[in-house]
Design a protein around this motif. Structure first.
Motif, PDB file in Angstrom:
ATOM      1  N   ARG A 120       5.921   3.337  -0.064  1.00 38.57           N
ATOM      2  CA  ARG A 120       5.330   2.025  -0.350  1.00 38.57           C
ATOM      3  C   ARG A 120       5.645   1.094   0.823  1.00 38.57           C
ATOM      4  O   ARG A 120       6.793   0.944   1.218  1.00 38.57           O
ATOM      5  N   CYS A 155       0.849  -1.192   0.000  1.00 33.89           N
ATOM      6  CA  CYS A 155       0.000   0.000   0.000  1.00 33.89           C
ATOM      7  C   CYS A 155       0.887   1.246   0.000  1.00 33.89           C
ATOM      8  O   CYS A 155       2.112   1.149   0.145  1.00 33.89           O
ATOM      9  N   LEU A 208      -5.262  -1.550  -1.911  1.00 30.39           N
ATOM     10  CA  LEU A 208      -4.220  -2.533  -1.625  1.00 30.39           C
ATOM     11  C   LEU A 208      -3.857  -3.271  -2.890  1.00 30.39           C
ATOM     12  O   LEU A 208      -4.731  -3.652  -3.683  1.00 30.39           O
ATOM     13  N   ARG A 209      -2.561  -3.468  -3.084  1.00 32.02           N
ATOM     14  CA  ARG A 209      -2.088  -4.205  -4.250  1.00 32.02           C
ATOM     15  C   ARG A 209      -1.461  -5.511  -3.781  1.00 32.02           C
ATOM     16  O   ARG A 209      -0.709  -5.533  -2.815  1.00 32.02           O
ATOM     17  N   ASN A 262       1.458   4.419   2.293  1.00 31.53           N
ATOM     18  CA  ASN A 262       1.072   4.837   3.641  1.00 31.53           C
ATOM     19  C   ASN A 262       1.088   6.357   3.772  1.00 31.53           C
ATOM     20  O   ASN A 262       1.318   7.088   2.810  1.00 31.53           O
ATOM     21  N   LEU A 282      -3.257   3.948   5.972  1.00 28.39           N
ATOM     22  CA  LEU A 282      -3.369   4.064   4.520  1.00 28.39           C
ATOM     23  C   LEU A 282      -3.551   5.514   4.086  1.00 28.39           C
ATOM     24  O   LEU A 282      -4.231   6.304   4.753  1.00 28.39           O
TER      25      LEU A 282
END
Length: 976
Positions: free
Chosen positions: A79, A72, A99-100, A74, A94
Motif C-alpha cells: 500500500r 494505491c 485509487l482510494r 503498487n 499501479l
C-alpha cells in the motif's frame, strides 16, 4: 494474462494509451469512474475527483481536498500513499487503476506539510535532504528555528480577534479600490460579515532531533597525505563523516571528561596540516600545470591577521604527494572568535616565450579553486581533526575571504581539499567568554580633538594610517560619547588578534548608544564579522517600523550570506518580523526562494524558508499557488520561444491561445495572488512581446481595476530590482522634506534563476513610439521636438494640459537626478516612458554605477543624464522664452540632489551590502566608487552643488549627442 502481472503502466505503454479509465473510492463510500490522461499530475486528478463528486451524495461531508491523500496498491503489492502530488499518473507504478482517497491523520498531516514545504522551496525534504547532511549544526538549527517559529505562530493564534484579523488580512495587502468602496458602504450603515474559519488553531508541532552521541578517539601523530592526479584533473576529497564529527566531539566528551580549556594560555603558533588532493572531476588548465601549490590565509572579516602561508610545490605526476604543516604567525591565544581560514589551490605553469629573453622561462600562477572554513565551530570550540572541503571555482583573487564558508555541494565536479586541524591540547579548546578576558585600564587621555574630528568626518575613508589607528583607539571613549556613528571606523582598527583589545571593544559596545539605521546597516558588511558587533546592529534595527524594514529587506537578505553560522541574530530577527507581518513574510519568502538555485546559499536559505513555512502554515497554500502559476508562465514562455523560431507571430499567438486554454493552465493562472503585489488577485489575457526573450504580457481584470504584469524568463532582474528600490528610497527621502517629484518606481521582483515579474504602468508609452507616431520620417523622429508636447496635448485636452506639464516637469527633474546619482546607462528612447497624465519614468536598468555602453570602443553615452531639448520644450510649455519654468525645473533638480547628498552614506551602505548578490556590475568596493563620487561624499554641500551645476549644464549643452544616439538606436532596431 491479467494486466496486473506486468503492471498497468507496462500495458498502457505497450498499447500506446494516452488515457485510461480510473476507479476512485471516496471516504464517503461513493464510487467514481472516469477517464484520466496518463500525463496528468496527482494534484490535477484530485481536482477532477472533486469536480465529479460535486453532484454525488454526501459531497458536503467532504473536507478540503488538502485533508486527503490518494492511496494505491503498487507493483510490489504494498500500500503506497501518493504524497507527492506533482507526480504524473504515468510515473505511479499501479497494480490496478484504482485509487482510494483517505483522510490524513496524525503523521499524515505532518507529511502533507513537509511535502508542501518541500515543493515550495525546491528541496527534497520528503527525502530527508536536510537530514542527509549529517551535520549537527543543521539539525540543531532546524530544531531551534522550528520551535522559535511555531511558538510565534501559537502566540499569533492567541491574539485578540482585531489583531488576528489585522495580521491575516492587512489593509496594505488589500486592493486599495476595495478599501475605498468599503469606506463608502460603511457610511451610516451596519455591515455583518460571516467569517469561515478553516482551522481554529494550528497544533503545535514540535519535533526534537536528538543529537547523536559519537565516541571519538583522537589519534596522535600525522597521517601521510597524498595528492593524486587522474585524467589531468585535480580534485581534493574531504572525508565528511570523519571531519564532520570533530565539531561536535567535545560536547559529547564533556559529559565524561573535564570541560574544554580556554585559549588564553596557549601561546603556540596556530597551524594546520595540508593533507591531500584527490581527483573527482576535471579542473580547467590542469594539463598546463607543472606543479600544484596551496595558499592559506587567516582573516577576520576583510582583515588579514598574519602573513599568507604557502605550501611547497608538488610536481604533477601519477601520484603527487605532500605532507606539510602550514604554520601561521599568530598564537592560538590571539585567534579572534570569527577567524576564517581561507584556502586557494593553484597551479604553476611553465610558459616558454618564442622571443629570446634574459630569463629562459617565465612562471605564471593559474588559480584552480578556493574554499573557506571557520577556525572555531558554531559552539565556540577550536576545530580539531580532518576536514574534507569540496572547493569552489577560482576567482580573480586567489584567496576569497568574502566567499561562503559552505562547501560546494556539487562534489562530483569539483576539487576537494583535505586538511587537518591539530589537537593542540589533550582536551578541546574553546573561545573564552568575554568577561574572563575583560581588562579595565585607567590612565590619562590626551585628547587631540582636531585630528580626531578630521578622522571621523572622513566619509570616503578606505584605510587608516598607523598614527590615525592609534589615536582612534586611544580616544575610543571620546568616539563613543561624541561620534557614535563612527563605530565602523573603530571596529575596523581594532586588533582582533589581541584578546585584551577585543575585550575592551566588546565592553565599549555594551554601552554604545544605539545608532540610526543609516549607520547601523553598514555593520552588517562582511568586514564586521564579530558576533557582538552584529548583535549590536540587530539591536539598532529592532526599532525600525515595518515600512522601514521593508525598504531595506533586499539588503538584509543578501547579507545573510556573510553570516558564518546558521544560527545568528539576523536570521532570528528576519523570521520574527516576517511572522509578525504578512507583507514582510511574503517578500522574505520570494527574496530567499529566488536564489535557491545558488549552491552556496541553498542550504541556509532552504532552512530559513522551512522555518518560515512552519511558522506560517496558512500562508503555504497561497505560496504554492503562486509557485504553480510561475511554473506555468515559464512553460508558456518556453513554448512561445520555440514556436516563434518556426512560425509567424500570428501562428505562434494562435498556438499560445490554444495552449493557455488547457485546464491545467487555466487553473494555475486563475485567481492567484500576484507575487509582485500580494494585494492583487490575478485572473485573464496573455500576449507575448517582440524582444529577444519573448516576455509574456499578462493583463488581468480585477473587480475594480485592470492590472498588467510582465513575466520575464532569461533575464536577471536583480539589478532592476535594486535600482527601483533606490529610486523608491529617493522618493521617500524627497517627500519627507516636502518635495514630491511624482516618481514611478514600478514593481519588480526576481522569483528564480533569471525569471521574474515586472509591473506594467498603465496608459503609458515609450519616447520612441511617441516620436515615431508623430513624425513623417522614422530617421528624423528623434529630432522632432514637438512630438512629446503634441502627444500630451492629445491626451490632456483643455485645462488638463497644465497639470500634465507640471507632472512631466517634476518627474523629469526626479529622474534626471536619480539616473545621474546611480550612473544609469543604456538610456535610449525605448527605455524612457511617459504616462498619459504626464509622468516621465525610466525602465530597464541593465547598466548602472557608470557602466555606460560603447560600440567599437566608442562611448555612445556622453552626457551625465538625459535632458534633451524636446524635454525642455515641454517644460517651457512650448515657448522658447519661458525661462521662469525652466529655472524652476533647475531648482527642483538642485534641491533633489542636495537631499540625496545629505543621505549619501545610506545609499553607499545599501549598495555595499548588495556586493553579496554577485551582480556583474557590483562585485567589489571599487564598483561603489562611482556612487561616492556622484554623491560627493566627503565634500561640503556647496562643493557638491557646484559640481552638479557643471553636470547639469553639460547634459543640456551636449543633448544633441543624445539625439544622435537615439537615432542610431532606432535605425538599428528597425533593421533587425
Amino acid at each position: 494474462m491479467p494486466p496486473g502481472v506486468y503492471g498497468m503502466q507496462d500495458v498502457w505503454e505497450r498499447e500506446g494509451r494516452q488515457q485510461v479509465n480510473m476507479e476512485f473510492l471516496l471516504p464517503t463510500g461513493i464510487y467514481l469512474n472516469f477517464p484520466v490522461a496518463c500525463s496528468e499530475t496527482i494534484s490535477t486528478i484530485k481536482k477532477m475527483v472533486w469536480m465529479n463528486a460535486r453532484n454525488e451524495p454526501l459531497f458536503s461531508a467532504l473536507s478540503d481536498p488538502d485533508a486527503y491523500v490518494f492511496t494505491c496498491i503498487n507493483m510490489t503489492a504494498e500500500r503506497e500513499e501518493l504524497e507527492d502530488e506533482q507526480r504524473r499518473m504515468s510515473d505511479v507504478r499501479l497494480f490496478l487503476p484504482i485509487l482510494r482517497l483517505v483522510a490524513r491523520e496524525g503523521d499524515r498531516v505532518e507529511k502533507l506539510i513537509t511535502t508542501q514545504i518541500s515543493l515550495l522551496i525546491g528541496k527534497g525534504l520528503c527525502h530527508h535532504e536536510f537530514e542527509s547532511q549529517k551535520n549537527h549544526e543543521v539539525n540543531e538549527f532546524r530544531t531551534k528555528m522550528r520551535t522559535f517559529c511555531e511558538e510565534r505562530a501559537q502566540v499569533r493564534q492567541m491574539l485578540p480577534w482585531d489583531k488576528w484579523m489585522e495580521y491575516n488580512f492587512p489593509c496594505d495587502l488589500e486592493p486599495c479600490s476595495v478599501v475605498a468602496q468599503s469606506r463608502k458602504l460603511c457610511s451610516g450603515k451596519k455591515i455583518f460579515v460571516n467569517v469561515k474559519f478553516e482551522g481554529s488553531e494550528v497544533s503545535k508541532l514540535i519535533s526534537f532531533f536528538p543529537l547523536l552521541q559519537y565516541i571519538f578517539t583522537c589519534l596522535h601523530g600525522g597521517i601521510t597525505p597524498h595528492l593524486t592526479m587522474v585524467h589531468h584533473s585535480v580534485i581534493i576529497k574531504y572525508q565528511e563523516e570523519q571531519g564532520g564529527l570533530s565539531n561536535q566531539v567535545s560536547r559529547s566528551r564533556a559529559q565524561s571528561k573535564p570541560p574544554p580549556l580556554p585559549l588564553k594560555r596557549v601561546r603556540k603558533h596556530f597551524y594546520t596540516g595540508t593533507r591531500s588532493v584527490i581527483n573527482r572531476g576535471t579542473t580547467r588548465h590542469v594539463s598546463l600545470v607543472a606543479c600544484l601549490v596551496v595558499q592559506a590565509g587567516l582573516f577576520h572579516g576583510s582583515e588579514l591577521l598574519c602573513k599568507v602561508v604557502i605550501s611547497n610545490e608538488v610536481s604533477v605526476c601519477s601520484e603527487p604527494v605532500w605532507d606539510q604543516k602550514l604554520v601561521f604567525d599568530i598564537s592560538v591565544s590571539d585567534l579572534p572568535r570569527m577567524s576564517r581560514l581561507c584556502f586557494a589551490l593553484y597551479g604553476v605553469i611553465e610558459k616558454t616565450k618564442k622571443r629570446p629573453t634574459k630569463k629562459k622561462n617565465k612562471r605564471a600562477d593559474c588559480p584552480l579553486a578556493w574554499v573557506n572554513t571557520m577556525v572555531f565551530d558554531y559552539k565556540d570550540q577550536l576545530k580539531t581533526g580532518e576536514f574534507s572541503m569540496s572547493t569552489w571555482p577560482s576567482v580573480p583573487d586567489l584567496l576569497n575571504p568574502m566567499g561562503t564558508v559552505e562547501k560546494n555541494p556539487n562534489i562530483d565536479s569539483t576539487a576537494g581539499l583535505l586538511i587537518r586541524f591539530p589537537n593542540i591540547r589533550p582536551h578541546p579548546l574553546y573561545y573564552p567568554p568575554i568577561e574572563k578576558t575583560l581588562i579595565l585600564t585607567d590612565g590619562t587621555v590626551f585628547f587631540q580633538h582636531m585630528k580626531l574630528r578630521e578622522i571621523v568626518d572622513n566619509k570616503n575613508y578606505t584605510e587608516f594610517f598607523e598614527d590615525e589607528k592609534e589615536l582612534l583607539w586611544k580616544l575610543r571613549e571620546e568616539v563613543r560619547q561624541r561620534y557614535p556613528e563612527s563605530l565602523p571606523k573603530l571596529l575596523l582598527i581594532t586588533k582582533w588578534n589581541k584578546h585584551e583589545d577585543v575585550a575592551q571593544m566588546v565592553s565599549l559596545l555594551r554601552k554604545w548608544p544605539e545608532l540610526p539605521a543609516i549607520h547601523a546597516l553598514e555593520l552588517l558588511d562582511y568586514s564586521f564579522p564579530d558576533p557582538h558587533a552584529r548583535s549590536f546592529t540587530i539591536r539598532c534595527l529592532r526599532k525600525l517600523s515595518d515600512d522601514e524594514l521593508f525598504q531595506y529587506l533586499l539588503q538584509l537578505v543578501q547579507v545573510l550570506k556573510y553570516e558564518s553560522y546558521l544560527d545568528c541574530d539576523l536570521t532570528c530577527f528576519l523570521l520574527e518580523r516576517a511572522l509578525a507581518n504578512k507583507k514582510i513574510g511574503h517578500f522574505l519568502f520570494w527574496h530567499l526562494r529566488s536564489e535557491m538555485h545558488v549552491p552556496s546559499v541553498s542550504l541556509r536559505f532552504g532552512l530559513i524558508l522551512e522555518a518560515y513555512c512552519r511558522g506560517s502554515i496558512f500562508h503555504i497554500k497561497s505560496l504554492i499557488k503562486q509557485n504553480e502559476a510561475l511554473n506555468k508562465m515559464k512553460a508558456l514562455n518556453d513554448f512561445v520561444k520555440s514556436g516563434s523560431q518556426k512560425a509567424t507571430r500570428i501562428q505562434t499567438t494562435e498556438d499560445m491561445k490554444v495552449c493557455i486554454k488547457q485546464d491545467t493552465y487555466m487553473e494555475a493562472l486563475s485567481d492567484v495572488v500576484s507575487p509582485l503585489n500580494p494585494s492583487i488577485v490575478l485572473a485573464d489575457k496573455c500576449k507575448f512581446m517582440d524582444s529577444k526573450m519573448k516576455p509574456l504580457w499578462l493583463m488581468y481584470k480585477n473587480k475594480y481595476d485592470n492590472v498588467g504584469i510582465i513575466f520575464k524568463n532569461g533575464d536577471d532582474l536583480r539589478q532592476d530590482m535594486l535600482t527601483l528600490q533606490m529610486i523608491q528610497l529617493m522618493d521617500v527621502l524627497w517627500k519627507t522634506e516636502g518635495l514630491d517629484l511624482r516618481m514611478l518606481p514600478y514593481g519588480c521582483l526576481s522569483t528564480g534563476n533569471k525569471t521574474g515579474l515586472i509591473e506594467v504602468v498603465k496608459n503609458s508609452d515609450t519616447i520612441a513610439n511617441i516620436q515615431r507616431n508623430n513624425s513623417n520620417s522614422a530617421a528624423t523622429a528623434a529630432f522632432n521636438k514637438d512630438a512629446l508636447l503634441n502627444w500630451l496635448k492629445s491626451k490632456n485636452p483643455g485645462d488638463k494640459l497644465d497639470q500634465a506639464i507640471e507632472e512631466f516637469t517634476l518627474s523629469c527633474a526626479g529622474y534626471c537626478v536619480a539616473t545621474y546619482v546611480l550612473g544609469i546607462g543604456d538610456r535610449h528612447s525605448d527605455n524612457i516612458m511617459i504616462s498619459e497624465t504626464g509622468q516621465l519614468f525610466h525602465i530597464d536598468f541593465g547598466h548602472f554605477l557608470g557602466n555606460f555602453k560603447s560600440k567599437f570602443g566608442i562611448n555612445r553615452e556622453r552626457v551625465p543624464f538625459i535632458l534633451t531639448y524636446d524635454f525642455v520644450h515641454v517644460i517651457q510649455e512650448g515657448r522658447t522664452n519661458n525661462s521662469e519654468k525652466f529655472e524652476r525645473f533647475r531648482e527642483c533638480c538642485e534641491q533633489a540632489y542636495k537631499i540625496l547628498c545629505r543621505n549619501g552614506t545610506l545609499f553607499v551602505n545599501l549598495f555595499a551590502l548588495m556586493k553579496a548578490a554577485g551582480l556583474p556590475e557590483l562585485s567589489s568596493s571599487k564598483d561603489i566608487q562611482y556612487l561616492k563620487d556622484s554623491l560627493a561624499l566627503g565634500k561640503s554641500e556647496e562643493e557638491a552643488l557646484k559640481n552638479f551645476k557643471v553636470k547639469f549644464n553639460e547634459a543640456l549643452r551636449e543633448s544633441w549627442k543624445t539625439k544622435v544616439n537615439w537615432m542610431m538606436h532606432t535605425f538599428a532596431k528597425d533593421n533587425r
